[in-house]
Design a protein around this motif. Structure first.
Motif, short mmCIF file in Angstrom:
data_model
loop_
_atom_site.label_atom_id
_atom_site.label_comp_id
_atom_site.label_asym_id
_atom_site.label_seq_id
_atom_site.Cartn_x
_atom_site.Cartn_y
_atom_site.Cartn_z
N GLU A 1 28.74 -20.56 22.97
CA GLU A 1 27.65 -19.79 22.37
C GLU A 1 27.01 -18.88 23.41
O GLU A 1 27.05 -19.16 24.61
N LYS A 2 26.40 -17.81 22.91
CA LYS A 2 25.67 -16.89 23.79
C LYS A 2 24.55 -16.23 23.01
O LYS A 2 24.56 -16.19 21.78
N VAL A 3 23.58 -15.71 23.76
CA VAL A 3 22.48 -14.96 23.15
C VAL A 3 23.03 -13.59 22.78
O VAL A 3 23.59 -12.89 23.62
N VAL A 4 22.87 -13.22 21.50
CA VAL A 4 23.38 -11.94 21.03
C VAL A 4 22.30 -10.96 20.62
O VAL A 4 22.56 -9.79 20.38
N PHE A 5 21.06 -11.46 20.51
CA PHE A 5 19.98 -10.59 20.06
C PHE A 5 18.65 -11.25 20.44
O PHE A 5 18.52 -12.46 20.36
N THR A 6 17.69 -10.44 20.84
CA THR A 6 16.35 -10.94 21.12
C THR A 6 15.33 -9.96 20.56
O THR A 6 15.47 -8.75 20.74
N VAL A 7 14.34 -10.48 19.85
CA VAL A 7 13.24 -9.68 19.36
C VAL A 7 11.95 -10.42 19.73
O VAL A 7 11.81 -11.61 19.44
N ASP A 8 11.07 -9.71 20.42
CA ASP A 8 9.84 -10.33 20.92
C ASP A 8 10.22 -11.57 21.74
O ASP A 8 10.97 -11.47 22.68
N ASP A 9 9.73 -12.73 21.35
CA ASP A 9 10.02 -13.97 22.09
C ASP A 9 11.09 -14.83 21.42
O ASP A 9 11.31 -15.97 21.82
N ILE A 10 11.78 -14.30 20.41
CA ILE A 10 12.78 -15.08 19.67
C ILE A 10 14.18 -14.55 19.97
O ILE A 10 14.47 -13.36 19.76
N SER A 11 15.04 -15.46 20.43
CA SER A 11 16.44 -15.12 20.72
C SER A 11 17.33 -15.70 19.63
O SER A 11 17.05 -16.77 19.08
N VAL A 12 18.44 -14.99 19.36
CA VAL A 12 19.45 -15.45 18.42
C VAL A 12 20.70 -15.80 19.21
O VAL A 12 21.17 -15.01 20.02
N VAL A 13 21.22 -16.98 18.94
CA VAL A 13 22.43 -17.48 19.59
C VAL A 13 23.49 -17.65 18.52
O VAL A 13 23.20 -18.06 17.40
N THR A 14 24.75 -17.32 18.88
CA THR A 14 25.87 -17.54 17.97
C THR A 14 27.13 -17.76 18.78
O THR A 14 27.13 -17.64 20.00
N ASN A 15 28.22 -18.06 18.09
CA ASN A 15 29.51 -18.22 18.76
C ASN A 15 30.37 -16.97 18.53
O ASN A 15 30.00 -16.08 17.75
N ASN A 16 31.50 -16.90 19.20
CA ASN A 16 32.37 -15.72 19.10
C ASN A 16 32.88 -15.47 17.69
O ASN A 16 33.03 -14.34 17.27
N GLU A 17 33.17 -16.56 16.94
CA GLU A 17 33.70 -16.42 15.59
C GLU A 17 32.67 -15.80 14.63
O GLU A 17 33.02 -15.04 13.74
N SER A 18 31.41 -16.13 14.81
CA SER A 18 30.36 -15.66 13.90
C SER A 18 29.79 -14.29 14.28
O SER A 18 29.26 -13.58 13.42
N GLN A 19 29.90 -13.93 15.54
CA GLN A 19 29.24 -12.71 16.03
C GLN A 19 29.55 -11.46 15.22
O GLN A 19 28.63 -10.71 14.87
N PRO A 20 30.81 -11.17 14.85
CA PRO A 20 31.06 -9.93 14.09
C PRO A 20 30.35 -9.88 12.74
O PRO A 20 30.03 -8.81 12.25
N TYR A 21 30.09 -11.04 12.14
CA TYR A 21 29.46 -11.09 10.83
C TYR A 21 27.94 -10.88 10.89
O TYR A 21 27.30 -10.76 9.85
N LEU A 22 27.37 -10.90 12.09
CA LEU A 22 25.92 -10.73 12.22
C LEU A 22 25.51 -9.26 12.29
O LEU A 22 24.34 -8.95 12.10
#
Length: 120
Positions: free
Chosen positions: A49-70
């Motif tokens: 998993e890795k952080v793929v997006f951050t807004v303000d103080d909230i980060s979004v984490v996902t895996n490689n398989e899910s990332q394209p769908y976000l």
């Protein structure tokens, strides 16, 4: 890019997201249309998993398989009486089921195992 509405961000903070916790969003096989978004608040990242997006103080984490769908995802929160909760919508949806709980995206392979009936 992921978009969070103000109401979604406020609700995530009420549930404890931010600072030392993050929102994990994964795409799983299921629902009438083939895929669903699954989200949770956590503080420990899993392998791959890795952080793929951050807004303000909230980060979004996902895996490689899910990332394209976000890409193109909008997360909203509604407190209406009939279907209160988080709502995930994607401007790239090719189609979604009648209840809005699952989706397919144009240009992506069909989820393994196909769709299931709503409510199952």
């Amino acid at each position: 890019m992921i978009t969070f509405t103000t109401s979604a961000l406020d609700r995530l903070r009420r549930y404890g997201a931010g600072d030392d916790t993050f929102v994990r969003i994964l795409v799983t096989s299921g629902g009438c249309a083939g895929m669903t978004y699954d989200a949770e608040i956590d503080r420990t990242m899993q392998t791959g998993e890795k952080v793929v997006f951050t807004v303000d103080d909230i980060s979004v984490v996902t895996n490689n398989e899910s990332q394209p769908y976000l890409y193109g995802l909008t997360v909203d929160y509604s407190d209406d009486l009939i279907s209160a909760g988080f709502r995930f919508s994607n401007e790239l949806n090719d189609s979604s089921c009648g209840c809005g709980a699952s989706f397919t995206l144009s240009g992506f392979p069909e989820a393994a195992g196909g769709g299931l009936n709503c409510g199952s």
